[in-house]
Write an enzyme that holds these catalytic residues in place. Structure first.
Site, short mmCIF file in Angstrom:
data_model
loop_
_atom_site.label_atom_id
_atom_site.label_comp_id
_atom_site.label_asym_id
_atom_site.label_seq_id
_atom_site.Cartn_x
_atom_site.Cartn_y
_atom_site.Cartn_z
N ASP A 101 54.43 50.96 46.69
CA ASP A 101 54.25 50.06 47.83
C ASP A 101 55.27 50.46 48.89
OD1 ASP A 101 53.31 48.07 49.39
OD2 ASP A 101 53.79 46.42 48.02
N ALA A 123 48.11 40.42 51.74
CA ALA A 123 48.60 39.11 52.17
C ALA A 123 47.81 37.94 51.59
CB ALA A 123 48.63 39.03 53.70
N CYS A 139 47.37 33.33 20.89
CA CYS A 139 47.11 34.75 21.13
C CYS A 139 47.59 35.50 19.90
CB CYS A 139 47.90 35.13 22.38
SG CYS A 139 48.18 36.85 22.64
ZN LIG Z 1 50.53 36.91 23.05
#
Ligand SMILES: [Zn+2]
Length: 495
Positions: free
Chosen positions: A90, A195, A278
């Protein structure tokens, strides 16, 4: 280098593609984790194992620190960060938007990115805040376009890298359009919508949809599009459906530093979590309570690792959805998880007439998933088809419940099922008329089906033909009155 973006599979405006860079191919959609060269929490090398095919770092931070600048010039970016895959840099635009001023100009920072071997270089554009005064936003767009023109004259110097053309214009659709059109004339390899971070921070997904669509529909379809700063996985699916191919994420680390846990359904505070939802290496090894008991540095690192896993897993789901032609369904599931995302989806389906033209891929199925399904591109396309579809043989029956007895009295039979409306029975196994929708109907789907019926009966080929429409009580709707004026209508009571 002849940079090529090869599209493997499309779904609506989303696609799986291959972006070639001098350090290898990036399969898109892909998210590029942001590396802060001053504070590396997860080494880029480890990012590879988590799923990163590419990373992004900030050339302005490197440039403005003499030690880093010298090292980058000497070793090159890839050795300095110990990462042998594509690196995007960037330019400092973000710092410009936060601090209002930076000490480098467009050509200087672009040449520096080239010098240190960046694969994807970003010019210094002017990020304009949402709802900025129109004349100010217009001025900024003009500067951004002029800078792109300046670069396009010396593009040959950068023949080994991909140069990004940023699209600005605040929340003004016409300015986004203008920026996109002018940038497209200069033929860049990658376009980036900028933006939108302030909009994301306020969950203004409806405005983001406006901005992305206004930009995207004016960028050549064969070119990849980056969406700057969209790093929260809950938005990936809808952004991909609109044709965004690359994302960068500082979110994984910023949220981690704030002790927040990212999921595709939203954000959780570590302090409120009893369960990790998860199975990534972090979540399968620790409980939230155990993580809370660690040193601050470890908490941040572990949360950042989870946040990255969650992000890359979502990218994989999105890719599979595109391969299966099921991206709309995934977007509907994601957008149902947060009312602000639902705003985004509701804004998006207002553009379905435009999107329909681009949604050319063959798919396998259509699953009705709530009110927004009525405005999906497939339904819009079918309505267009009905405008020209003739009823070949009469008398014809259009029925909501086909029964063998009824059918024998008619020369042709059509089935009416929401949201698509009437279709010949013999086509019920072909896409999209093999769609699945619940038998317990909702008002919107009934209206969509009846509106499509009106379009069908009203087309030039069918007006005045001998047609009977029979419906069951689930289809009671004020529109029936209108249909009664056009053809024979009767209510059947079998359900
Ligand atoms: Zn995880």
């Amino acid at each position: 280098m002849d940079v090529k973006f090869e599209i493997i599979k499309k779904d609506v405006l989303g696609r799986v593609g291959h972006l070639k860079t001098k350090h290898g191919i990036i399969e898109t959609p892909m998210i590029l984790p942001v590396i802060n060269p001053n504070n590396i929490v997860i080494p880029p090398e480890d990012m590879k194992n988590i799923g990163a095919e590419a990373i992004i770092t900030n050339s302005y931070i490197i440039y403005s620190n003499q030690r880093l600048r010298d090292r980058a010039r000497e070793e090159g970016l890839h050795r300095m960060l110990n990462f042998d895959r594509p690196i995007m840099t960037d330019s400092g635009s973000f710092q410009l938007s936060v601090y209002g001023d930076i000490n480098v100009d467009n050509m200087e920072i672009l040449q520096f990115q080239n010098e240190i071997g960046s694969d994807i270089c970003v010019p210094l554009d002017i990020p304009t805040k949402p709802n900025e005064r129109y004349d100010e936003a217009e001025k900024d767009v003009t500067i951004t376009i002029n800078r792109l023109r300046e670069i396009s004259n010396i593009k040959h110097i950068f023949k080994d890298n991909i140069i990004v053309a940023p699209i600005q214009g605040s929340t003004y659709r016409d300015l986004r359009r203008k920026n996109a059109i002018e940038a497209s004339k200069l033929d860049f390899d990658l376009y980036a919508i900028g933006a939108i971070v302030p909009l994301l921070e306020e969950y203004r997904y409806d405005d983001i949809v406006d901005v992305v669509i206004a930009s995207k529909l004016n960028i050549p379809l064969n070119k990849p599009v980056h969406l700057f700063g969209a790093g929260h996985p809950m938005g990936f699916a809808i952004f991909v459906l609109m044709g965004c191919d690359l994302f960068d994420s500082a979110s994984y680390i910023l949220y981690a530093m704030d002790k927040r846990y990212l999921t595709v359904n939203g954000t959780y505070k570590l302090s409120n979590l009893r369960y990790f939802q998860c199975n990534c290496p972090v979540c399968s090894k620790y409980t939230p309570e155990e993580v809370r008991g660690l040193e601050n540095e470890d908490i941040v690192r572990l949360l950042a690792i989870h946040n990255l896993y969650e992000s890359f897993t979502e990218i994989k789901r999105i890719k599979q959805s595109i391969m299966d032609g099921r991206l709309w369904e995934l977007v509907q599931i994601r957008c149902a998880s947060h009312p602000k995302l639902l705003n985004g989806l509701r804004r998006l389906v207002k553009y379905s007439n435009n999107l329909e033209r681009y949604d050319v891929s063959s798919k396998s199925a259509f699953f009705y998933g709530g009110a927004e399904s009525n405005r999906r591109t497939e339904v819009i396309r079918y309505r267009k088809k009905l405008r020209n579809m003739p009823i070949k043989m009469t008398p014809a029956l259009i029925t909501t419940i086909p029964s063998i007895e009824d059918i024998k009295d008619y020369k042709s039979v059509y089935y009416l099922k929401p949201p698509f409306g009437p279709y010949p029975l013999e086509l019920s196994e072909t896409y999209p008329l093999n769609f699945e929708s619940p038998e317990i109907l909702d008002k919107e789907m009934v209206r969509t089906a009846l509106l499509n019926l009106i379009v069908f009966l009203n087309n030039d080929k069918n007006k005045g033909k001998d047609v009977t429409f029979e419906y069951d009580k689930r289809y009671r709707d004020p529109l029936i009155k209108k249909i009664k004026k056009m053809v024979d209508v009767r209510l059947i009571n079998e359900i």
